[in-house]
Structures are given as structure tokens and as C-alpha cells.
Write an enzyme that holds these catalytic residues in place. Structure first.
Site, PDB file in Angstrom:
ATOM      1  N   ASP A  83      42.663 -16.984  33.074  1.00  0.00           N
ATOM      2  CA  ASP A  83      43.330 -16.118  32.096  1.00  0.00           C
ATOM      3  C   ASP A  83      44.429 -15.327  32.817  1.00  0.00           C
ATOM      4  O   ASP A  83      44.195 -14.746  33.889  1.00  0.00           O
ATOM      5  CB  ASP A  83      42.272 -15.168  31.508  1.00  0.00           C
ATOM      6  CG  ASP A  83      42.764 -14.413  30.292  1.00  0.00           C
ATOM      7  OD1 ASP A  83      43.696 -14.899  29.616  1.00  0.00           O
ATOM      8  OD2 ASP A  83      42.198 -13.337  30.003  1.00  0.00           O
ATOM      9  N   GLU A 142      53.060 -18.174  27.896  1.00  0.00           N
ATOM     10  CA  GLU A 142      53.178 -17.042  26.946  1.00  0.00           C
ATOM     11  C   GLU A 142      54.639 -16.708  26.732  1.00  0.00           C
ATOM     12  O   GLU A 142      55.413 -16.609  27.681  1.00  0.00           O
ATOM     13  CB  GLU A 142      52.446 -15.811  27.489  1.00  0.00           C
ATOM     14  CG  GLU A 142      52.633 -14.598  26.571  1.00  0.00           C
ATOM     15  CD  GLU A 142      51.728 -13.419  26.911  1.00  0.00           C
ATOM     16  OE1 GLU A 142      50.561 -13.660  27.293  1.00  0.00           O
ATOM     17  OE2 GLU A 142      52.189 -12.273  26.784  1.00  0.00           O
ATOM     18  N   GLY A 190      42.322  -4.750  25.048  1.00  0.00           N
ATOM     19  CA  GLY A 190      41.555  -3.520  25.164  1.00  0.00           C
ATOM     20  C   GLY A 190      40.968  -3.034  23.851  1.00  0.00           C
ATOM     21  O   GLY A 190      41.124  -3.662  22.806  1.00  0.00           O
ATOM     22  N   SER A 225      42.195 -10.463  20.758  1.00  0.00           N
ATOM     23  CA  SER A 225      41.623 -10.749  19.435  1.00  0.00           C
ATOM     24  C   SER A 225      40.234 -10.174  19.208  1.00  0.00           C
ATOM     25  O   SER A 225      39.508 -10.633  18.336  1.00  0.00           O
ATOM     26  CB  SER A 225      41.603 -12.261  19.204  1.00  0.00           C
ATOM     27  OG  SER A 225      42.929 -12.725  19.112  1.00  0.00           O
ATOM     28  N   ASN A 266      41.308 -15.346  22.194  1.00  0.00           N
ATOM     29  CA  ASN A 266      40.789 -14.657  23.378  1.00  0.00           C
ATOM     30  C   ASN A 266      39.988 -13.408  23.012  1.00  0.00           C
ATOM     31  O   ASN A 266      40.492 -12.532  22.306  1.00  0.00           O
ATOM     32  CB  ASN A 266      41.950 -14.220  24.275  1.00  0.00           C
ATOM     33  CG  ASN A 266      42.519 -15.362  25.074  1.00  0.00           C
ATOM     34  OD1 ASN A 266      42.316 -16.529  24.739  1.00  0.00           O
ATOM     35  ND2 ASN A 266      43.236 -15.043  26.135  1.00  0.00           N
ATOM     36  N   ASP A 268      37.426 -10.495  24.834  1.00  0.00           N
ATOM     37  CA  ASP A 268      36.786  -9.892  26.002  1.00  0.00           C
ATOM     38  C   ASP A 268      36.148  -8.555  25.612  1.00  0.00           C
ATOM     39  O   ASP A 268      34.949  -8.328  25.791  1.00  0.00           O
ATOM     40  CB  ASP A 268      37.845  -9.692  27.099  1.00  0.00           C
ATOM     41  CG  ASP A 268      37.258  -9.179  28.393  1.00  0.00           C
ATOM     42  OD1 ASP A 268      36.016  -9.054  28.489  1.00  0.00           O
ATOM     43  OD2 ASP A 268      38.015  -8.903  29.345  1.00  0.00           O
TER      44      ASP A 268
END
Ligand code: 13P
Length: 342
Positions: A83, A142, A190, A225, A266, A268
Site C-alpha cells: 500500500d 494514483e 484516517g 473507505s 481500501n 484500515d
């Protein structure tokens, strides 16, 4: 199943019209949580490690834990993905280690903070595509710049400062040959993404639709996301945490994206929240406990529950045994023949 390339996994997702969550990991419990969720939902899997995760764990540990996962869950197609690679060297080291997919985030300079020019982005991404495809490894690029900061990587801001220009996206894909494209549509890394529930005017879904129309065969990636669910925030705050009120990306917006070319999503932060809440609960309710297993087990279970839910919501559930892994050498041969054809 041996590890698979992300290209194969996303091609299959495009055929089936579903999305695949890419979940970040730093340790064994997170890998176990994802694999158990995948087994339960019969889903293919992308596990990703950021530069921060690689530094935290010494990436050999993570690499061998993921190999163990592939061995222990032979029925599950598993992608090992880097990543936010910040430079050619970072991507090369992941490829050399055995990752089957890398992200070259050339939207930022190697400092991981300063936005790069379009030409700088193309140059470094193209260079990574060359070495990766020669080994059958997938590349995500990206274009546009995401907001927020994750593991020290990111330009900060809200994510609306550098949204992706669809014309540039088309040119970027043509010039680099990336397999998957992360786009900036107002999401950020975040927990603190939005100060109220976002709607279609905050998340630039119109830009996503425009990009998909121009690039119908490119696998789009949504970063940042996490949905930052209120119930997970509440558990943390109930047991002594101090999270400020915050909103993430609604799952319905992600599902709209999946209907329009988004194949990789994605996540996290949501898992971090689930883990932290579960650990805080044990600490608060059983202060006499000091065996790490007493809080890591519930933490792992909380993450598994969340990942299984996302696998179902993204549509990857039930697709784990649709296909056999194509060896990376065969993927490399395919890329070479496409290059010759051009
Ligand atoms: P979240 O912070 O929303 O989970 O995003 C994670 C991510 O995009 C990793 O690249």
C-alpha cells in the site's frame, strides 16, 4: 492456493461485478482475522501492508505470516499488496520480497507529503510498471491526491484539494500501463474524514462516474473507505477513549462506486477502531487480566466480524472458489505479449 496477482483477482471481480476489500495489516492477529472472515464468507482476499507496517513488523515477518495464511487457507485466492509505495526503490523491494502487487503512489514525492507533478508521477509509475510486469506483478497507480495522513504518509487536508481530473486519468493510464487506478474523489485516510454525514455533494461521485465512462476497463480503487461506524466509536468512548464525533464513507456510496468500476476498496481505520474498542473493553471490565491473549482474542474476533461484514457488503463473498491462480510467470508472459502487440 498460491498467492495470486491482484490483476487476476480484479479482472475476476470486474467479470462478476463486485468489489474486493483491501485490508491493511501490521501483525499476525489482523492477518488471522481477515483469513477467518474470508473462509466464513468464501471470499477472495487482498491483504495490504504500508511502508509503516513493513517498518513496524520488519516486513519479513509479515511476508511469512501471509505465506502461512496462503498455506493454511488453500481455498482462498490471496493477494499480497504493497500500500502506498513512495518510490521506485520501495516498490522494487516489495517485488523482490515476493509481493504479488504494489501500489506506486507517485501522486506524492518520495517524502510522502508533497504533491508531485503529473510528469513526475507518470515517470516513476511507468518505471515501476516495467519491472513489476516483467515478473507478473500488478501495479496500482494514483492520480489526484487523497486527503489525510496514514502511517505518516499523506498530503493532509480534506481530500478535496486535488480531486482527480478525468482527462488526466485517461492520459495517466495510457502513459503508464497501470492495472488499477486510485482516484481522489474527496475521501481521506484516517478516522476524521467528515464532520457530518457525507452525501453525493461531498464525495465527488460524479467524477468517479465520469472516469469510469472514459476508462470502462480500468479497475478503480477507492482509498480512505472506512465507514467509521458510530457503534465502534461508541465502544471506544464507553471504555475510556476520547474520539471526537466523526463520519466516514457510507457503505451505500461505496456500493454505488462498485456499480461503476470500483474494484478495490481500501479499509484500515474501521479495523483499528474495532480492535481498540475490544481491547479497551477487556481492560475496563477485567483489570486483573494481563495475558495478552485475553484481549487480543476479542480484538481479533471484532476485526473478523467487521471484515466479514464488509466482504458481504462489497460483494466478494461467495467468489473465493470461482477460479484457479494464474502463475505470475504466466501473467508476465501475458504482459509481454500485450506490449509486443502495441
Ligand atoms: P481508511 O483510513 O479510511 O481506512 O483508509 C485506508 C486506506 O485507504 C489505506 O490505503
Amino acid at each position: 492456493m498460491p498467492l495470486v496477482s491482484m490483476r487476476q483477482l480484479l479482472d475476476e471481480a470486474a467479470k462478476g461485478g463486485y468489489g474486493v476489500g483491501a485490508f491493511n495489516v501490521n501483525n499476525m492477529e489482523q492477518i488471522q482475522a481477515i483469513m477467518e472472515a474470508a473462509r466464513e464468507t468464501k471470499a477472495p482476499v487482498i491483504i495490504q501492508a504500508s511502508r509503516g507496517a513493513r517498518a513496524y513488523s520488519q516486513d519479513k515477518y509479515l511476508y511469512h505470516l501471509m505465506l502461512a495464511a496462503a498455506e493454511l487457507y488453500p481455498e482462498i485466492p490471496l493477494v499480497m499488496h504493497l500500500d502506498h509505495g513512495n518510490s521506485f526503490e520501495t516498490c522494487k523491494s516489495a517485488i523482490d520480497l515476493g509481493f504479488t502487487s504494489v501500489m506506486m503512489d507517485g501522486s506524492l514525492l518520495p517524502d510522502g507529503k508533497t504533491p508531485a507533478t503529473f510528469d513526475q508521477n507518470v515517470e516513476v509509475t511507468r518505471a515501476v510498471v516495467e519491472i513489476a510486469h516483467a515478473k507478473g506483478v500488478t501495479v496500482e497507480g494514483e492520480i489526484g491526491v487523497l486527503g489525510g495522513i496514514e502511517d505518516g504518509h499523506g498530503a493532509g487536508g480534506t481530500g478535496l484539494e486535488h480531486v482527480t481530473d478525468p482527462d488526466q486519468a485517461v492520459e495517466f493510464v495510457a502513459k503508464t500501463g497501470v492495472d488499477a487506478l486510485a482516484i481522489a474523489i474527496g475521501t481521506s485516510h484516517g478516522a476524521y474524514k467528515f464532520s457530518s454525514k457525507p452525501d453525493g455533494s461531498v464525495l465527488k461521485m460524479d467524477i468517479l462516474l465520469a472516469i469510469h465512462k472514459r476508462l470502462p476497463n480500468v479497475h478503480l480503487v477507492m482509498h480512505g473507505s472506512s465507514s467509521v461506524p458510530k457503534d465502534l466509536q461508541d465502544v471506544i468512548n464507553q471504555y475510556g477513549g476520547k474520539l471526537k464525533p466523526t463520519w466516514g464513507v457510507p457503505v451505500e456510496e461505496i456500493q454505488l462506486g462498485i456499480r461503476n468500476g470500483v474494484r478495490k476498496i481500501n479499509v484500515d481505520t474501521d479495523n483499528r477502531l474495532a480492535i481498540t474498542g475490544a481491547i479497551r473493553k477487556v481492560f475496563a471490565e477485567k483489570p486483573e487480566e494481563f495475558d495478552p491473549r485475553s484481549y487480543l482474542k476479542p480484538a481479533r474476533e471484532a476485526m473478523k466480524k467487521l471484515v466479514a461484514l464488509r466482504m458481504t457488503q462489497f460483494g466478494q463473498a461467495g467468489h473465493g472458489s470461482d477460479y484457479q491462480a494464474i502463475p505470475l510467470a504466466e501473467m508476465a508472459a501475458q504482459y509481454a505479449s500485450e506490449t509486443v502487440a502495441v
